[in-house]
Design a protein around this motif. Sequence first.
Motif, PDB file in Angstrom:
ATOM      1  N   TYR A  41    -105.763 -43.459  66.008  1.00  0.00           N
ATOM      2  CA  TYR A  41    -105.410 -44.316  64.878  1.00  0.00           C
ATOM      3  C   TYR A  41    -103.970 -44.805  65.044  1.00  0.00           C
ATOM      4  N   ASP A  42    -103.563 -45.735  64.187  1.00  0.00           N
ATOM      5  CA  ASP A  42    -102.194 -46.289  64.247  1.00  0.00           C
ATOM      6  C   ASP A  42    -101.909 -46.919  65.612  1.00  0.00           C
ATOM      7  N   THR A  43    -102.890 -47.545  66.213  1.00  0.00           N
ATOM      8  CA  THR A  43    -102.683 -48.174  67.522  1.00  0.00           C
ATOM      9  C   THR A  43    -102.165 -49.598  67.307  1.00  0.00           C
TER      10      THR A  43
ATOM     11  N   CYS B 274    -112.149 -52.491  67.430  1.00  0.00           N
ATOM     12  CA  CYS B 274    -111.437 -52.507  68.714  1.00  0.00           C
ATOM     13  C   CYS B 274    -112.459 -52.879  69.790  1.00  0.00           C
TER      14      CYS B 274
ATOM     15  N   ASN C  58    -113.240 -47.300  61.115  1.00  0.00           N
ATOM     16  CA  ASN C  58    -112.521 -48.279  60.280  1.00  0.00           C
ATOM     17  C   ASN C  58    -111.938 -49.349  61.183  1.00  0.00           C
TER      18      ASN C  58
ATOM     19  N   ASP D 221    -105.490 -53.805  62.557  1.00  0.00           N
ATOM     20  CA  ASP D 221    -104.675 -52.941  61.696  1.00  0.00           C
ATOM     21  C   ASP D 221    -105.566 -51.889  61.054  1.00  0.00           C
ATOM     22  N   GLY D 222    -105.158 -50.668  61.072  1.00  0.00           N
ATOM     23  CA  GLY D 222    -105.913 -49.606  60.404  1.00  0.00           C
ATOM     24  C   GLY D 222    -107.138 -49.129  61.165  1.00  0.00           C
ATOM     25  N   ALA D 223    -107.321 -49.594  62.406  1.00  0.00           N
ATOM     26  CA  ALA D 223    -108.517 -49.173  63.163  1.00  0.00           C
ATOM     27  C   ALA D 223    -108.470 -47.671  63.453  1.00  0.00           C
ATOM     28  N   VAL D 224    -109.614 -47.033  63.286  1.00  0.00           N
ATOM     29  CA  VAL D 224    -109.743 -45.603  63.607  1.00  0.00           C
ATOM     30  C   VAL D 224    -110.930 -45.451  64.558  1.00  0.00           C
TER      31      VAL D 224
ATOM     32  N   PHE E 284    -107.065 -53.573  69.012  1.00  0.00           N
ATOM     33  CA  PHE E 284    -107.249 -52.767  67.793  1.00  0.00           C
ATOM     34  C   PHE E 284    -106.763 -53.584  66.593  1.00  0.00           C
TER      35      PHE E 284
ATOM     36  N   TYR F  39    -109.849 -38.411  67.223  1.00  0.00           N
ATOM     37  CA  TYR F  39    -109.783 -39.796  66.756  1.00  0.00           C
ATOM     38  C   TYR F  39    -108.426 -40.404  67.045  1.00  0.00           C
TER      39      TYR F  39
ATOM     40  N   CYS G 124    -116.026 -46.801  65.819  1.00  0.00           N
ATOM     41  CA  CYS G 124    -114.832 -47.333  65.178  1.00  0.00           C
ATOM     42  C   CYS G 124    -115.120 -47.242  63.680  1.00  0.00           C
TER      43      CYS G 124
END
Length: 135
Positions: A38-40, A65, A62, A102-105, A100, A36, A60
């Motif tokens: 994250y933090d992108t 994107c 959370n 904020d917070g996208a996983v 992406f 996964y 996705c």
Amino acid sequence: MEVKLVNFQQHGDERGHLVAVEEGKEIPFTIKRVYYIYDTAKNVRRGYHAHKSLHQVLFCVNGACTIHLDDGEECKEVRLDKPYEGLYIDNLTWREMYDFTDGAVLMVLASELYNEDDYIRNYQEFIDYVREVRK
Ligand code: T46
């Protein structure tokens, strides 16, 4: 282009939601790896490659994107913004991921273990490779 956006069943009640993903049912390959992203940061665009044989399903789980897809003949943009939607991406598909939130996983189920030799990271090489394979 062999990409499919699939809605997975949501098991929801007053406690919230749950999505189950089972190999051999919704996922048409043996799941050998899960990773996964994250933090992108917002302005980051990543990917820029295709795979010679890897098949994957992207969720996705959370945030949101956008995925740019290109099979050498046709291009598509898919916005992934629902945790119950899975995007199946075939091998020999160039992909770029961007926008992406904020917070996208971005969670990915993959048909093979990590193998750098399976990557085509140069766009012209990708075009030459698919032309050769499809001859
Ligand atoms: C893809 C898109 C959606 C590993 O060591 N093991 C792994 O399983 C993966 C996926 C990556 N890595 C290492 C290799 C690089 O040093 O992690 C680093 C970042 O990988 P990469 O630059 O390939 O990441 P993305 O976001 O460009 O692409 C990834 C996947 O690599 C790729 O298969 O389809 O996400």
